[in-house]
Design a protein around this motif. Structure first.
Motif, short mmCIF file in Angstrom:
data_model
loop_
_atom_site.label_atom_id
_atom_site.label_comp_id
_atom_site.label_asym_id
_atom_site.label_seq_id
_atom_site.Cartn_x
_atom_site.Cartn_y
_atom_site.Cartn_z
N VAL A 20 0.95 -1.24 0.02
CA VAL A 20 -0.05 -0.13 -0.06
C VAL A 20 1.05 1.44 0.05
CG1 VAL A 20 -1.97 1.16 1.26
CG2 VAL A 20 -1.92 -1.48 1.15
N ASN A 21 2.06 1.15 0.83
CA ASN A 21 2.79 2.20 1.00
C ASN A 21 3.64 2.52 0.22
OD1 ASN A 21 4.66 3.91 2.57
ND2 ASN A 21 3.04 4.10 4.07
N LYS A 22 4.11 3.78 -0.28
CA LYS A 22 5.34 3.89 -1.50
C LYS A 22 6.87 3.53 -0.75
CE LYS A 22 7.01 5.77 -5.23
NZ LYS A 22 8.12 5.61 -4.93
N GLN A 23 6.87 3.97 0.59
CA GLN A 23 8.00 3.58 1.37
C GLN A 23 8.36 2.04 1.26
OE1 GLN A 23 7.38 5.84 4.87
NE2 GLN A 23 9.45 6.74 4.51
N THR A 24 7.32 1.34 1.60
CA THR A 24 7.45 0.02 1.85
C THR A 24 7.86 -0.58 0.46
OG1 THR A 24 5.34 -0.11 2.99
CG2 THR A 24 6.21 -2.26 2.31
N GLU A 25 7.22 -0.23 -0.63
CA GLU A 25 7.53 -0.45 -2.14
C GLU A 25 8.91 -0.26 -2.38
OE1 GLU A 25 4.80 0.77 -4.87
OE2 GLU A 25 6.22 -0.17 -6.53
N ASP A 26 9.41 0.91 -2.17
CA ASP A 26 10.75 1.16 -2.28
C ASP A 26 11.75 0.30 -1.46
OD1 ASP A 26 10.10 3.39 -3.76
OD2 ASP A 26 10.42 4.90 -2.40
N TYR A 27 11.42 0.11 -0.18
CA TYR A 27 12.31 -0.71 0.43
C TYR A 27 12.44 -2.02 0.11
CZ TYR A 27 14.74 -2.96 4.35
OH TYR A 27 15.72 -3.46 5.33
N ILE A 28 11.34 -2.55 -0.34
CA ILE A 28 11.13 -4.11 -0.73
C ILE A 28 12.03 -4.04 -1.98
CG2 ILE A 28 9.60 -5.89 -1.50
CD1 ILE A 28 7.68 -5.12 0.70
N THR A 29 11.93 -3.38 -2.78
CA THR A 29 12.36 -3.50 -4.13
C THR A 29 13.78 -3.19 -4.00
OG1 THR A 29 11.54 -1.47 -4.62
CG2 THR A 29 10.46 -3.44 -5.63
N GLY A 30 14.47 -2.52 -2.96
CA GLY A 30 15.81 -2.19 -2.75
C GLY A 30 16.22 -0.94 -3.31
N ARG A 31 15.24 0.08 -3.38
CA ARG A 31 15.59 1.33 -3.74
C ARG A 31 16.00 2.43 -2.45
NH1 ARG A 31 10.80 2.65 -7.73
NH2 ARG A 31 10.80 0.33 -8.01
N PHE A 32 15.88 1.85 -1.36
CA PHE A 32 16.60 2.47 -0.34
C PHE A 32 16.68 1.70 0.78
CE2 PHE A 32 12.45 3.06 1.78
CZ PHE A 32 12.80 3.28 2.94
N GLY A 33 17.51 2.09 1.74
CA GLY A 33 17.74 1.33 2.92
C GLY A 33 18.70 0.47 2.98
#
Lengths: 252, 330
Positions: free
Chosen positions: A239-252
């Motif tokens: 649902v969340n954009k941040q989650t998507e970014d983290y899971i796909t490895g775009r940050f973190g």
């Protein structure tokens, strides 16, 4: 969610006046694997350690909010810490077997609980080692030094040792991070077997691992709960954009 | 011009090289000479005593009492007295020191007063031994002993210099050593193991007694052995507290249990002490030159005892570090 095993209600945690967790509200289901993900320092371990009150050992620990296990507030004054930590077992990142024999390590918790009968202790050791899928490897050398085992075996023995305390909930703080792929696979298999009898809360940095073993996923960021939901949904359609970014490895 | 520049740069390189190599060589040689001087001094002292002492060293010398106005005989009673005092001292000092260390390191390490306690123990370690001896005499003999005698109507049992007070005073002297070595041993037990024990439902005391202390045991034993070797080599604290110039009999009382007679060390008696015995031979005998070989022999026995104790301490420390190399996984 119906009858959650663990209910976390508006929980904030501070270490030396620095906020580690910010108003977390979370229900964890029984006999499922819930995985905590998030970048380093986001409060995964802090959250895990509030569940068996190990944070209290750290100087400057403050908390606000409530944690219920089976509907009982574990931060209540009448709670017996020994009983709580028997119900909520913990496996650490680095295997921390005592420099004793394999048998004495596994028998540590039963002996603490006052079981004197050696026959019964033998039984418990065999049962939990079988559960932890390590019995066949160690049954011939129970009386040898536990620290001579390989790192993967040591970690599974740690799980066996935690199971010997007869917990209902298992907290695992990156138990497979320091292991080779084969040992990691064995631990993952083990977790999938254990989840029929235990509620498992698992911390990992490995997204594939989280997707493989967990039923529910919790994403934490900067001490805040960003998203919680079924793993299948979180990893395919967050649902969340941040989650998507983290899971796909775009940050973190 | 280019030519001069290149010469100058070579000069700089050489100068730098010389600077580094000369000071480095100087420092290394200085350190080398200093170490050689130190070791030579030690070897000279020990060798001198060993060569002179070997002449009188025999089983008879070790077991028999002094004879013929100190000019003959051995040091049997002094060895016996030293061992008894040290045994009694362990009995008092070890539980006190070990539990104090556990309290400081496991229970109050994060409290503001733990630092005050640590500083006080450091100060205690710095008190001269003669002062501790005088304190022992003033406090234990004159104050505690006399008052106990008055209270219990025991005549002159406690209120005199005796082995009991000497060993307690020596215990005070070695207490800081025991506490600090125990704290070090406790600190070296990994935090992971404490967490593991607590996570498995151990209480704090169960964690300490079942996980921390067994791992710290070799380290604690090292401290105890070092404190014994310190106590054996001290003279000043026992000087006022019942250390005798010469005793015709050992400080032993026979306890009667029906048919059995068990000889027991009597802590209310006076005793002879190895280190004091050297002093006595050298200064108190009628003819110090005649007793010279005996002095060397006594000194040799004392040094051998301390060297042996220290070897044991090193062995224990070695075992201790070996265990922890395994625990830490390297």
């Amino acid at each position: 969610m119906k009858n959650p095993k663990i209910q976390i209600n508006n929980l904030s945690v501070f270490f030396n006046y620095v906020q580690a967790l910010n108003r977390i509200t979370l229900d964890l289901p029984e006999n499922r694997v819930t995985v905590l993900i998030g970048p380093s320092g986001c409060g995964k371990t802090s959250l895990l350690r509030t569940l068996n009150r190990m944070n209290e050992l750290i100087q400057g620990f403050l908390y606000k909010g409530e944690v219920f296990i089976d509907g009982i507030n574990i931060y209540d004054k009448s709670i017996d810490l020994v009983k709580l930590r028997n119900t909520v077992g913990m496996v650490f990142q680095k295997s921390n077997l005592f420099p004793k024999t394999i048998f004495d390590n596994v028998a540590f918790a039963p002996r603490l609980q006052g079981i004197k009968d050696e026959k019964k202790i033998n039984e418990i050791v065999e049962t939990v080692c079988t559960k932890a899928a390590i019995w066949n490897e160690i049954k011939d050398k129970l009386q040898t030094e536990a620290l001579n085992l390989s790192a993967g075996q040591q970690q599974r023995l740690c799980i066996a040792r935690a199971l010997a305390a007869e917990p209902k909930i298992l907290l695992m703080d990156e138990p497979a991070t320091a292991l080779d792929p084969i040992s990691t696979a064995k631990i993952e298999e083990l977790i999938l077997e254990l989840k029929s009898n235990y509620t498992i809360v698992f911390v990992t940095h490995n997204m594939q691992q989280a997707a493989r073993i967990s039923d529910y996923t919790t994403f934490l960021y900067m001490g805040q709960l960003i998203e919680f939901g079924k793993t299948t949904k979180m990893f395919t359609n967050p649902v969340n954009k941040q989650t998507e970014d983290y899971i796909t490895g775009r940050f973190g | 011009m280019e030519f001069f520049k290149s010469i100058y740069s070579w000069y700089r390189v050489l100068k730098d090289y010389r600077r580094i190599s000369v000071t480095n060589d100087l420092a290394i040689n200085f350190i080398r000479i200093m170490s050689i001087v130190t070791i030579t001094l030690l070897l000279a002292i020990v060798g001198f005593i060993a060569v002179n002492g070997m002449q009188v060293l025999s089983w008879d010398f070790i077991f028999s009492p002094p004879k013929n106005n100190f000019t003959e005989g051995g040091i049997g009673p002094a060895i016996f007295g030293t061992i008894s005092v040290v045994l009694l001292m362990i009995f008092f000092a070890v539980p006190l020191g070990v539990f104090a260390a556990i309290y400081i390191n496991e229970y109050i390490f994060d409290k503001w007063y733990s630092r005050i306690i640590t500083v006080s123990i450091h100060t205690l370690a710095g008190v001269p031994s003669i002062v501790i001896g005088l304190f022992g005499f003033g406090f234990f003999v004159l104050f505690l002993g006399r008052n106990l005698d008055e209270l219990l109507n025991t005549g002159l049992l406690f209120g005199k210099p005796a082995m009991l007070w000497a060993s307690i005073t020596l215990g005070i002297l070695v207490l800081p050593l025991i506490i600090f070595t125990t704290i070090e041993a406790l600190k070296s037990v990994p935090e992971d193991h404490r967490n593991a024990a607590l996570g498995l439902g151990a209480t704090k005391w169960e964690m300490i007694s079942k996980v921390v202390l067994p791992q710290a045991r070799p380290g604690i034993l090292t401290g105890i052995i070092l404190s014994i070797s310190k106590a054996v080599s001290e003279t000043a604290p026992v000087l006022f507290l019942g250390c005798a110039f010469f005793l015709p009999e050992l400080p032993v009382t026979n306890l009667n249990f029906g048919a059995f007679v068990i000889p027991m060390i009597n802590p209310s008696e006076q005793f002879m002490y190895l280190s004091y015995h050297i002093f006595a031979l050298a200064t108190q005998s009628t003819n110090p030159t005649v007793t010279l070989p005996l002095q060397y022999g006594t000194a040799l026995v004392l040094i051998l005892t301390i060297v042996l104790l220290n070897i044991f301490a090193i062995l224990f420390r070695y075992k201790f570090t070996k265990t922890f190399e395994k625990v830490r996984g390297y």
